[in-house]
Design a protein around this motif. Structure first.
Motif, PDB file in Angstrom:
ATOM      1  N   GLN A  62      -4.921  65.278   5.550  1.00 51.38           N
ATOM      2  CA  GLN A  62      -4.921  65.814   6.827  1.00 51.38           C
ATOM      3  C   GLN A  62      -3.688  66.791   7.276  1.00 51.38           C
ATOM      4  OE1 GLN A  62      -5.786  62.967  10.076  1.00 51.38           O
ATOM      5  NE2 GLN A  62      -5.641  64.618  11.809  1.00 51.38           N
ATOM      6  N   ALA A  63      -2.311  66.169   6.855  1.00 50.36           N
ATOM      7  CA  ALA A  63      -1.183  66.796   7.311  1.00 50.36           C
ATOM      8  C   ALA A  63      -1.295  68.232   6.393  1.00 50.36           C
ATOM      9  CB  ALA A  63       0.032  65.893   6.984  1.00 50.36           C
ATOM     10  N   ALA A  64      -1.423  68.095   5.172  1.00 48.83           N
ATOM     11  CA  ALA A  64      -1.472  69.183   4.176  1.00 48.83           C
ATOM     12  C   ALA A  64      -2.367  70.211   4.781  1.00 48.83           C
ATOM     13  CB  ALA A  64      -1.792  68.953   2.959  1.00 48.83           C
ATOM     14  N   ALA A  65      -3.677  69.864   5.168  1.00 47.37           N
ATOM     15  CA  ALA A  65      -4.654  70.831   5.660  1.00 47.37           C
ATOM     16  C   ALA A  65      -4.320  71.470   7.068  1.00 47.37           C
ATOM     17  CB  ALA A  65      -6.154  70.124   6.032  1.00 47.37           C
ATOM     18  N   GLU A  66      -3.400  70.842   7.836  1.00 44.58           N
ATOM     19  CA  GLU A  66      -2.670  71.416   9.220  1.00 44.58           C
ATOM     20  C   GLU A  66      -1.377  72.222   8.953  1.00 44.58           C
ATOM     21  OE1 GLU A  66      -2.996  68.244  11.729  1.00 44.58           O
ATOM     22  OE2 GLU A  66      -4.976  67.906  11.805  1.00 44.58           O
ATOM     23  N   LEU A  67      -1.056  72.105   7.378  1.00 44.97           N
ATOM     24  CA  LEU A  67       0.314  72.947   7.270  1.00 44.97           C
ATOM     25  C   LEU A  67       1.511  72.249   7.454  1.00 44.97           C
ATOM     26  CD1 LEU A  67      -0.840  76.585   7.990  1.00 44.97           C
ATOM     27  CD2 LEU A  67      -1.140  75.389   5.843  1.00 44.97           C
ATOM     28  N   ARG A  68       1.400  70.854   7.532  1.00 47.49           N
ATOM     29  CA  ARG A  68       2.438  70.035   8.161  1.00 47.49           C
ATOM     30  C   ARG A  68       3.128  69.680   6.527  1.00 47.49           C
ATOM     31  NH1 ARG A  68       0.999  65.785  10.911  1.00 47.49           N
ATOM     32  NH2 ARG A  68      -1.387  66.171  10.910  1.00 47.49           N
ATOM     33  N   PHE A  69       3.751  70.291   5.972  1.00 46.48           N
ATOM     34  CA  PHE A  69       3.728  70.039   4.614  1.00 46.48           C
ATOM     35  C   PHE A  69       5.013  69.179   4.518  1.00 46.48           C
ATOM     36  CE2 PHE A  69       2.291  74.597   4.249  1.00 46.48           C
ATOM     37  CZ  PHE A  69       0.921  74.124   3.701  1.00 46.48           C
ATOM     38  N   GLU A  70       6.028  68.996   5.228  1.00 43.29           N
ATOM     39  CA  GLU A  70       7.219  68.074   5.222  1.00 43.29           C
ATOM     40  C   GLU A  70       6.596  66.703   5.455  1.00 43.29           C
ATOM     41  OE1 GLU A  70      10.442  68.867   7.876  1.00 43.29           O
ATOM     42  OE2 GLU A  70      10.992  70.927   6.841  1.00 43.29           O
ATOM     43  N   GLU A  71       5.692  66.693   6.438  1.00 45.60           N
ATOM     44  CA  GLU A  71       5.350  65.110   6.534  1.00 45.60           C
ATOM     45  C   GLU A  71       4.251  64.792   5.525  1.00 45.60           C
ATOM     46  OE1 GLU A  71       2.076  62.966   9.919  1.00 45.60           O
ATOM     47  OE2 GLU A  71       2.855  65.175  10.232  1.00 45.60           O
ATOM     48  N   ALA A  72       3.467  65.604   5.049  1.00 48.12           N
ATOM     49  CA  ALA A  72       2.746  65.299   3.962  1.00 48.12           C
ATOM     50  C   ALA A  72       3.517  65.066   2.563  1.00 48.12           C
ATOM     51  CB  ALA A  72       1.766  66.415   3.432  1.00 48.12           C
ATOM     52  N   ALA A  73       4.591  65.653   2.367  1.00 50.32           N
ATOM     53  CA  ALA A  73       5.780  64.996   1.168  1.00 50.32           C
ATOM     54  C   ALA A  73       6.252  63.869   1.712  1.00 50.32           C
ATOM     55  CB  ALA A  73       6.607  66.176   1.343  1.00 50.32           C
ATOM     56  N   ARG A  74       6.247  63.356   2.760  1.00 55.50           N
ATOM     57  CA  ARG A  74       6.915  62.094   3.184  1.00 55.50           C
ATOM     58  C   ARG A  74       5.841  60.839   2.858  1.00 55.50           C
ATOM     59  NH1 ARG A  74       9.661  64.396   7.748  1.00 55.50           N
ATOM     60  NH2 ARG A  74       8.019  63.869   8.971  1.00 55.50           N
ATOM     61  N   LEU A  75       4.749  61.275   3.096  1.00 53.06           N
ATOM     62  CA  LEU A  75       3.462  60.247   3.062  1.00 53.06           C
ATOM     63  C   LEU A  75       3.270  60.252   1.542  1.00 53.06           C
ATOM     64  CD1 LEU A  75       1.081  61.544   5.873  1.00 53.06           C
ATOM     65  CD2 LEU A  75       2.160  59.464   5.642  1.00 53.06           C
ATOM     66  N   ARG A  76       3.475  61.337   0.725  1.00 53.53           N
ATOM     67  CA  ARG A  76       3.264  61.354  -0.624  1.00 53.53           C
ATOM     68  C   ARG A  76       4.280  60.309  -1.197  1.00 53.53           C
ATOM     69  NH1 ARG A  76       5.724  66.377  -3.174  1.00 53.53           N
ATOM     70  NH2 ARG A  76       7.466  65.151  -2.531  1.00 53.53           N
ATOM     71  N   ASP A  77       5.624  60.449  -0.997  1.00 55.40           N
ATOM     72  CA  ASP A  77       6.321  59.448  -1.428  1.00 55.40           C
ATOM     73  C   ASP A  77       6.338  58.144  -1.027  1.00 55.40           C
ATOM     74  OD1 ASP A  77       7.588  61.860  -2.220  1.00 55.40           O
ATOM     75  OD2 ASP A  77       9.065  61.958  -0.519  1.00 55.40           O
ATOM     76  N   LYS A  78       5.517  57.858   0.325  1.00 57.90           N
ATOM     77  CA  LYS A  78       5.182  56.538   0.578  1.00 57.90           C
ATOM     78  C   LYS A  78       4.003  55.904  -0.249  1.00 57.90           C
ATOM     79  CE  LYS A  78       6.539  56.926   5.432  1.00 57.90           C
ATOM     80  NZ  LYS A  78       7.799  56.243   5.283  1.00 57.90           N
ATOM     81  N   ILE A  79       3.221  56.828  -0.599  1.00 56.34           N
ATOM     82  CA  ILE A  79       2.145  56.595  -1.553  1.00 56.34           C
ATOM     83  C   ILE A  79       2.663  56.166  -2.952  1.00 56.34           C
ATOM     84  CG2 ILE A  79       0.051  57.440  -2.605  1.00 56.34           C
ATOM     85  CD1 ILE A  79      -0.452  59.144  -0.101  1.00 56.34           C
ATOM     86  N   ALA A  80       3.640  56.919  -3.408  1.00 56.79           N
ATOM     87  CA  ALA A  80       4.044  56.653  -4.855  1.00 56.79           C
ATOM     88  C   ALA A  80       4.874  55.309  -4.686  1.00 56.79           C
ATOM     89  CB  ALA A  80       5.058  57.877  -5.121  1.00 56.79           C
TER      90      ALA A  80
END
Length: 638
Positions: A234-252
């Motif tokens: 959802q964050a990536a679709a709304e172009l909130r790329f920094e938040e999407a990157a933080r969530l990606r790190d948490k998933i990893a």
């Protein structure tokens, strides 16, 4: 089994047996000294207790030994068998009777507490669950594993951790909601906190992350991953790329933590798999924790009092003691043995869970294989414990033998007692006594002493004299301390040694005393521990690799640690209680009544004005003053 005919010599015991009620309840068997030896429950107290004394009754060797020592008994009537079961668990935990199966060191196991009743919940490490509205996870048998879990939760989810006074090396947060900081703390910059102190996160966003952290602590990583992936997309679709990157790190990070978890129960669901291994009067129990069908963890426990007890009874006792304080009861519990009072135990587990619980003993298939695997792990754990204990005992005997030789002692110092004093400017002065038995710490014999003769001056000699005199006088009054030490170790030099020797001589006693003090020999850059003896003017300097020296250092350091911990606890308590001294209209008497009634400053702070005013001697005006004064104070951290 052996047939025992028991003669009842005590008229009091005979009268009590005659007056036993035919009602459910809990009974306590006592020896001649009045010590509780055994706690049991019964649907009929009369039938169960009298059965111990019936002529020709078959008893195991353990039961026969207990019955021979019974000198008195007490009982407590309850309304139901379940109440009796709960009371039995609480009494075993309180008295730790010799003839009951008991969890070893059960007071030490910590929990992770999440203060969900606060606006910005915290992680708190506690040793006891309380009905305070918080969520608890545990108990954890490994403190190291527990702290690793806390670090993971902070790193992945950014939940703030309370500052724990007893864990000086642990980072913590002392910020309270309502306080405002211009800049976030270091933990925020280390990405170990979401920064609520500097309004870097809204209460809603923070609580959402807390919910995910609790799912993670509960072993439900799949649910956490699903939600995090959805938010990332959802964050990536709304172009909130920094938040999407933080969530990606948490998933990893979550995936890396849970990558070793395997499916254990096809079809999913929550279960605990419990199996035991009994050997040489000791026992080990292993619990496999299964959440959403996956094996997410393992806990192991050592048991005392298992000698001569059938395996089904051991498992039944363990279930009651473990789930009597567990933070969570799963929907399925698989056990290796068919426990006595199975339906009663299952009914109690349902009450604890607040929902249906199945208690089964698998006979075949995958679940039977899980039981066998848990039993194998219990066997390995017990064997490792025996190996460690054997090695520790061997090292202890070798060190004691060497100590006797190098210090020319009359007997091997199997019982060593060490004393230390802790004070700051003569205030909150305490002494400590620690005991080592054949080189191994005997914590049941540790004692604290609050110095009675405080003068406001740091007179270490006078305080040491008081502590030693009180301990040695206790040898006459208390059976537990009737045995005098084979060696006493004092932290200090010639002066402290002289005080200890004088205290011993004043009481007409005789045992060796040594003092251990740090000193720097000539032409040496490093300090060494020198041993001072009362019969030699010069110290004994043992080589740094000496096992005897290492034992003396361990004993001395343990006495110092024990004294320091008690001293810090007294200072912290005085600091908390002194806050009430600043409240107008509250004197020493009201302060004592408030603390006694509520049990601590944190509960006084949370109490409404009406409850404060209801304390004897408190007026509405004084209650309002307490509430106003404490409202801006920083809360307790644990």
């Amino acid at each position: 089994m052996e047939t025992v005919t028991t003669e009842i010599h005590s008229p009091t015991l005979q009268e009590k047996l005659a007056s036993l009620p035919a009602r459910p309840g809990t009974y306590l068997m006592k020896d001649a000294a009045g010590k509780v030896m055994y706690v049991g429950k019964a649907s009929s107290l009369r039938n169960r207790v009298r059965s111990y004394f019936q002529s020709g009754q078959d008893h195991t060797g353990r039961q026969a030994a207990m019955v021979e020592r019974i000198a008195d008994l007490d009982w407590i009537v309850t309304d139901s068998e379940i109440e009796a079961l709960i009371l039995e668990h609480n009494l075993i935990k309180r008295y730790r009777p010799r003839y009951n199966v008991r969890l070893r060191d059960d007071k030490r196991y910590p929990y992770i507490k999440v203060t969900i009743d606060e606006e910005y919940p915290r992680l708190v490490v506690v040793r006891k669950m309380e009905p305070d509205g918080a969520r608890y996870f545990g108990p954890y048998t490994s403190t190291r594993a527990m702290w690793e879990t806390v670090r993971l939760v902070r790193r992945i989810f950014g939940i703030r951790q309370a500052l724990v006074a007893s864990e000086k090396k642990r980072a913590g947060c002392n910020w309270q909601p309502g306080q405002r900081r211009l800049r976030p703390c270091l933990n925020f910059h280390l990405r170990q906190c979401l920064g609520p102190c500097a309004q870097q996160v809204t209460p809603e966003e923070y609580r959402s992350m807390v919910e995910r952290a609790m799912l993670f602590l509960d072993g439900r990583a799949d649910q956490v991953l699903g939600e995090l992936r959805q938010r990332m997309e959802q964050a990536a679709a709304e172009l909130r790329f920094e938040e999407a990157a933080r969530l990606r790190d948490k998933i990893a990070a979550v995936e890396q933590t849970t990558e070793g978890q395997k499916m254990a129960l096809p079809g999913g669901g929550d279960a605990d798999v419990i199996a035991q291994w009994l050997q040489e009067g000791e026992g080990a129990v292993v619990i496999f924790t299964i959440r959403d069908g996956k094996l997410v963890g393992q806990e192991h426990f050592l048991l005392d009092g298992t000698s001569g007890v059938p395996a089904p009874e051991v498992v039944g006792e363990f279930l009651r003691q473990y789930y009597g304080r567990a933070a969570f009861v799963p929907e399925r519990i698989l056990v290796a043995e068919k426990v006595p009072d199975r339906e009663l135990t299952r009914e109690w587990l349902c009450e604890r869970r607040g929902a249906k619980v199945s208690l089964t003993t698998p006979q075949r298939g995958d679940r039977k294989a899980l039981i066998e695997l848990a039993a194998d792990n219990a066997r390995i754990h017990l064997e490792q414990h025996h190996a460690r204990a054997g090695a520790e005992e061997r090292r202890g005997r070798e060190a004691v033998a060497e100590l006797r030789q190098v210090l020319d002692l009359p007997v091997a110092p199997e019982r060593i007692e060490a004393y230390d004093i802790s004070t700051i400017a003569g205030k909150d002065s305490v002494g400590s006594l620690v005991v080592f038995d054949v080189g191994i710490a005997k914590k049941a014999d540790y004692r604290h002493f609050r110095i009675r003769g405080e003068t406001g001056q740091a007179d270490d000699y006078a305080m040491m004299r008081e502590v030693l005199a009180r301990r040695l006088q206790a040898a006459e009054a208390r059976q537990k301390f009737a045995r005098l030490p084979d060696l006493v170790v004092i932290d200090g030099g010639k002066g402290q040694l002289g005080v200890a020797v004088a205290a011993r001589n004043d009481l007409g006693l005789s045992f060796p005393i040594v003092a251990l003090a740090k000193a720097r020999p000539e032409r040496s850059r490093r300090e060494h521990d020198w041993v001072y003896l009362e019969i030699r003017p010069e110290p004994v300097i043992l080589p740094s690799h000496s096992r005897a020296l290492h034992l003396l250092q361990r004993v001395r350091d343990e006495a110092h640690r024990f004294a320091q911990a008690y001293h810090h606890a007294l200072r912290a308590r005085r600091a908390r209680e002194s806050v009430l001294d600043e409240v107008p209209g509250v004197g020493p008497v009201l302060k004592r009544r408030l603390l006694t009634h509520f049990g601590g400053l944190s509960k006084i702070r949370k109490a409404p004005v009406e409850e404060l005013a209801a304390v004897p001697g408190m007026s509405l005006k004084a209650a309002e003053a307490v509430k106003e004064h404490l409202g801006g104070e920083e809360g307790e951290n644990s």
